[in-house]
Motif scaffolding. Sequence first.
Motif, PDB file in Angstrom:
ATOM      1  N   PHE A 268      -1.825   9.734  -9.370  1.00 55.54           N
ATOM      2  CA  PHE A 268      -1.045   9.681  -8.147  1.00 55.54           C
ATOM      3  C   PHE A 268      -1.936   9.852  -6.935  1.00 55.54           C
ATOM      4  CE2 PHE A 268       2.304  11.404 -11.111  1.00 55.54           C
ATOM      5  CZ  PHE A 268       2.909  10.171 -11.278  1.00 55.54           C
ATOM      6  N   LYS A 269      -1.841   8.902  -6.017  1.00 56.23           N
ATOM      7  CA  LYS A 269      -2.668   8.952  -4.818  1.00 56.23           C
ATOM      8  C   LYS A 269      -2.008   9.856  -3.773  1.00 56.23           C
ATOM      9  CE  LYS A 269      -6.197   7.441  -2.459  1.00 56.23           C
ATOM     10  NZ  LYS A 269      -7.557   7.768  -2.878  1.00 56.23           N
TER      11      LYS A 269
ATOM     12  N   GLN B 186      -3.600   2.474  -6.489  1.00 59.71           N
ATOM     13  CA  GLN B 186      -3.794   1.032  -6.662  1.00 59.71           C
ATOM     14  C   GLN B 186      -2.555   0.338  -7.200  1.00 59.71           C
ATOM     15  OE1 GLN B 186      -7.454   0.173  -8.674  1.00 59.71           O
ATOM     16  NE2 GLN B 186      -8.619   1.349  -7.165  1.00 59.71           N
ATOM     17  N   SER B 187      -1.441   0.665  -6.526  1.00 60.20           N
ATOM     18  CA  SER B 187      -0.202  -0.033  -6.847  1.00 60.20           C
ATOM     19  C   SER B 187       0.471  -0.332  -5.523  1.00 60.20           C
ATOM     20  CB  SER B 187       0.707   0.853  -7.699  1.00 60.20           C
ATOM     21  OG  SER B 187       1.249   1.874  -6.880  1.00 60.20           O
ATOM     22  N   ILE B 188       1.553  -1.077  -5.600  1.00 66.20           N
ATOM     23  CA  ILE B 188       2.319  -1.336  -4.388  1.00 66.20           C
ATOM     24  C   ILE B 188       3.664  -0.647  -4.531  1.00 66.20           C
ATOM     25  CG2 ILE B 188       3.347  -3.102  -2.934  1.00 66.20           C
ATOM     26  CD1 ILE B 188       1.208  -5.031  -4.051  1.00 66.20           C
ATOM     27  N   THR B 189       3.957   0.211  -3.581  1.00 62.88           N
ATOM     28  CA  THR B 189       5.225   0.919  -3.586  1.00 62.88           C
ATOM     29  C   THR B 189       6.042   0.441  -2.404  1.00 62.88           C
ATOM     30  OG1 THR B 189       4.099   2.825  -4.506  1.00 62.88           O
ATOM     31  CG2 THR B 189       6.293   3.191  -3.599  1.00 62.88           C
ATOM     32  N   ALA B 190       7.285   0.046  -2.657  1.00 61.52           N
ATOM     33  CA  ALA B 190       8.132  -0.440  -1.569  1.00 61.52           C
ATOM     34  C   ALA B 190       9.206   0.588  -1.259  1.00 61.52           C
ATOM     35  CB  ALA B 190       8.770  -1.772  -1.954  1.00 61.52           C
ATOM     36  N   PHE B 191       9.477   0.778   0.038  1.00 60.75           N
ATOM     37  CA  PHE B 191      10.622   1.582   0.465  1.00 60.75           C
ATOM     38  C   PHE B 191      11.668   0.617   0.990  1.00 60.75           C
ATOM     39  CE2 PHE B 191       7.733   5.364   1.837  1.00 60.75           C
ATOM     40  CZ  PHE B 191       7.471   5.627   0.503  1.00 60.75           C
ATOM     41  N   ILE B 192      12.859   0.668   0.413  1.00 61.70           N
ATOM     42  CA  ILE B 192      13.937  -0.171   0.934  1.00 61.70           C
ATOM     43  C   ILE B 192      15.107   0.719   1.349  1.00 61.70           C
ATOM     44  CG2 ILE B 192      13.315  -2.202  -0.426  1.00 61.70           C
ATOM     45  CD1 ILE B 192      15.651  -1.479  -2.305  1.00 61.70           C
ATOM     46  N   GLY B 193      16.003   0.123   2.104  1.00 65.24           N
ATOM     47  CA  GLY B 193      17.177   0.870   2.558  1.00 65.24           C
ATOM     48  C   GLY B 193      17.642   0.300   3.886  1.00 65.24           C
ATOM     49  N   PRO B 194      18.893   0.601   4.253  1.00 66.41           N
ATOM     50  CA  PRO B 194      19.426   0.061   5.507  1.00 66.41           C
ATOM     51  C   PRO B 194      18.725   0.658   6.727  1.00 66.41           C
ATOM     52  CG  PRO B 194      20.973   1.622   4.530  1.00 66.41           C
ATOM     53  CD  PRO B 194      19.884   1.419   3.533  1.00 66.41           C
ATOM     54  N   SER B 195      18.901   0.031   7.876  1.00 60.48           N
ATOM     55  CA  SER B 195      18.290   0.519   9.115  1.00 60.48           C
ATOM     56  C   SER B 195      18.680   1.963   9.363  1.00 60.48           C
ATOM     57  CB  SER B 195      18.757  -0.321  10.301  1.00 60.48           C
ATOM     58  OG  SER B 195      18.320  -1.632  10.134  1.00 60.48           O
TER      59      SER B 195
ATOM     60  N   LYS C 114     -12.597   0.809   5.978  1.00 63.26           N
ATOM     61  CA  LYS C 114     -12.602   1.166   4.556  1.00 63.26           C
ATOM     62  C   LYS C 114     -11.622   2.286   4.206  1.00 63.26           C
ATOM     63  CE  LYS C 114     -17.233  -0.326   3.403  1.00 63.26           C
ATOM     64  NZ  LYS C 114     -18.574   0.050   2.998  1.00 63.26           N
ATOM     65  N   PRO C 115     -10.335   2.039   4.402  1.00 65.87           N
ATOM     66  CA  PRO C 115      -9.349   3.039   3.974  1.00 65.87           C
ATOM     67  C   PRO C 115      -9.146   2.927   2.461  1.00 65.87           C
ATOM     68  CG  PRO C 115      -8.216   1.120   4.844  1.00 65.87           C
ATOM     69  CD  PRO C 115      -9.704   0.824   4.926  1.00 65.87           C
ATOM     70  N   SER C 116      -8.469   3.902   1.884  1.00 63.00           N
ATOM     71  CA  SER C 116      -8.118   3.735   0.463  1.00 63.00           C
ATOM     72  C   SER C 116      -6.618   3.474   0.335  1.00 63.00           C
ATOM     73  CB  SER C 116      -8.523   4.978  -0.337  1.00 63.00           C
ATOM     74  OG  SER C 116      -7.908   6.122   0.190  1.00 63.00           O
ATOM     75  N   ILE C 117      -5.887   3.757   1.422  1.00 66.79           N
ATOM     76  CA  ILE C 117      -4.446   3.535   1.410  1.00 66.79           C
ATOM     77  C   ILE C 117      -4.085   2.647   2.590  1.00 66.79           C
ATOM     78  CG2 ILE C 117      -2.176   4.645   1.609  1.00 66.79           C
ATOM     79  CD1 ILE C 117      -3.586   7.194   0.551  1.00 66.79           C
ATOM     80  N   LEU C 118      -3.127   1.756   2.365  1.00 67.23           N
ATOM     81  CA  LEU C 118      -2.661   0.904   3.451  1.00 67.23           C
ATOM     82  C   LEU C 118      -1.144   1.061   3.566  1.00 67.23           C
ATOM     83  CD1 LEU C 118      -4.340  -0.894   5.235  1.00 67.23           C
ATOM     84  CD2 LEU C 118      -3.805  -2.824   3.757  1.00 67.23           C
TER      85      LEU C 118
ATOM     86  N   LEU D  46      -4.836  -7.360  -2.277  1.00 70.21           N
ATOM     87  CA  LEU D  46      -5.371  -6.081  -1.814  1.00 70.21           C
ATOM     88  C   LEU D  46      -5.083  -4.949  -2.792  1.00 70.21           C
ATOM     89  CD1 LEU D  46      -4.494  -6.296   1.982  1.00 70.21           C
ATOM     90  CD2 LEU D  46      -6.729  -6.598   0.918  1.00 70.21           C
ATOM     91  N   LYS D  47      -4.089  -5.153  -3.621  1.00 71.99           N
ATOM     92  CA  LYS D  47      -3.687  -4.115  -4.569  1.00 71.99           C
ATOM     93  C   LYS D  47      -4.841  -3.709  -5.489  1.00 71.99           C
ATOM     94  CE  LYS D  47      -0.902  -4.044  -8.646  1.00 71.99           C
ATOM     95  NZ  LYS D  47       0.089  -4.808  -9.418  1.00 71.99           N
ATOM     96  N   LYS D  48      -5.753  -4.650  -5.730  1.00 72.61           N
ATOM     97  CA  LYS D  48      -6.872  -4.347  -6.617  1.00 72.61           C
ATOM     98  C   LYS D  48      -7.731  -3.212  -6.075  1.00 72.61           C
ATOM     99  CE  LYS D  48      -7.023  -9.162  -7.989  1.00 72.61           C
ATOM    100  NZ  LYS D  48      -7.542 -10.426  -7.483  1.00 72.61           N
ATOM    101  N   GLU D  49      -7.763  -3.090  -4.767  1.00 75.00           N
ATOM    102  CA  GLU D  49      -8.652  -2.109  -4.155  1.00 75.00           C
ATOM    103  C   GLU D  49      -7.915  -0.951  -3.488  1.00 75.00           C
ATOM    104  OE1 GLU D  49     -12.189  -2.989  -1.545  1.00 75.00           O
ATOM    105  OE2 GLU D  49     -11.698  -4.998  -2.299  1.00 75.00           O
TER     106      GLU D  49
END
Lengths: 285, 276
Positions: free
Chosen positions: B28-29, B55-64, B190-194, B218-221
């Motif tokens: 866990f990052k 090194q994964s993509i996490t999405a946050f969804i939800g209404p405004s 050179k961040p590690s998180i975007l 970008l997920k690879k890095e």
Amino acid sequence: MNRAKINRLKDKAFKYFGIFASVIGIVILAIFIGFVIYMGIQRLSWDFMVELPSRFAENSGIYTAWMGTVWIMVFTTLISFPLGVGAGIYLEEYGKKNRWSSFLEINISNLASVPSIIYGLLGLGVFVRMMQMGNSILAGALTLSLLILPIIIVSTREAIKAVPSSIRDASNALGASKWQTIWHQVLPASFGGILTGVILALSRAIGETAPLIVVGALVYVPFAPQSPLDEFTVLPVQIYNWVSRPQEEFVINAAAAIIVLLGITFIMNGIAVYFRNKWQNKMQW
Amino acid sequence: MDSQTKSNQPKTSQVKTKPKLNSKNQSFKLQANNVDVFYDDFQAIENISLDIVEQSITAFIGPSGCGKSTFLRLFNRMNDYIDGFLMNGSILLDGNDIYDSSINVEELRKTVGMVFQKPNPFPKSVYENVAYGLRIQGIKDEEYIENRVVESLKQATLYNEIEGNLEKQALALSGGQQQRLCIARALAVKPSILLMDEPTSALDPISSGKIEDLIHELKKEFTIVIVTHNMQQAARVSDNTAFLYMGKLIEYGDTQKIFTNPEKDRTQNYITGRFG
């Protein structure tokens, strides 16, 4: 008549009122300037610019007056620019937004509308007497700086407010410190607006008479100032003095001096417009 | 306030135990633990705990207004600028609390880059935009800077499109190119998180597609956290998805599971478009 017709009529009525209002302002200004030029242009000459004042109208020049004006303006700029812009940056970027800051904000705006003679009295009490500067250029410049500081602070804040927050976010998110964001992004983006405010404030200072008379600008100064601690006169004071003389020749001198003063003001405003356009063309989003 | 919430609504205490991710030995990052956020009296985030896989993509969804942007901006402390902002709980980056008083916020933001909703390039050249993050670190080595600029632009798939014309004005680029420039600018330090806050919502579908492809690359890095309004986008790009509603974390887990077989009715209703 139906609604659309009424609206069109209202539209027209307001348009003509707008034209009327604009014409009034422009016409009165044009008449004033035309009259001054008509009276004074004959007296304008190189000699008029470089002669010392004299009790004979035809020998009188405005050399000491415009030199005094230049000295006063240079020192007013040196004092008011860093102080006003600095205060504006602090209030907008660093100051916390709370009841105290809104109290401060209202009072700075109020200060901009205090009659200039009050500033003159303050200058007389503090700079001339308490700090013993005498009726010097420095005392005059400090007094005028106080007078225009509120204008510079308010216009600086407005210019900084106009910078989109997205630019600030971008800079901060890259790890910029507060000062780096201000210096590299906010100030360059708002500099045109700040400069316009500063120069408009200085244009107001250049025409001020009352506070300088109170501080002790002399009417007759037989030499051009050599240092900031010298006595001085300025163009508006010279004009005021000449206008109050009964002889027609002195009134003509006053008109000629007004042309010079207007010229200096126009040039300053021209510079303001030039810089504003130059910076605005560079900064478009 | 916190104890009140617990006693009145036993449901939220379920969320208190962290939702389990069926992680395949991933580390866990970022870890959020019992996070509350207040803006003066308004509570924007209520007791959210979740872990973000490296090194994964996490999405946050939800209404405004559900708090997803607020939550995202906790990770690089961008909420610090908002008057009346207050946070309880902790956020760990590689195990270190980023809200600890010993943390240098400027340093943190070099590790945690951010891309915003509206492309916000500086009114400068492409080169100076990407170099900015390096320059403010006091780096003077122009050769290093140029290498980073070119590398970052290539990484953001913009270099070829502008044909190496680095002196081009950033604001003369198209919206999609501007957004990729902003991504390149974030990558240069050179961040590690975007963190990405609705990065495609101001863009047309083709530009959005390019950005999505880029995110995949970008997920690879990088560890990527993305807030999005677009549910198809979340389904397409992310590995894990968190559904937030009214400041609460309703459901968090594997994206495929969230979109095909969610546990909660509310999630089901939202992703099928019945509300929000």
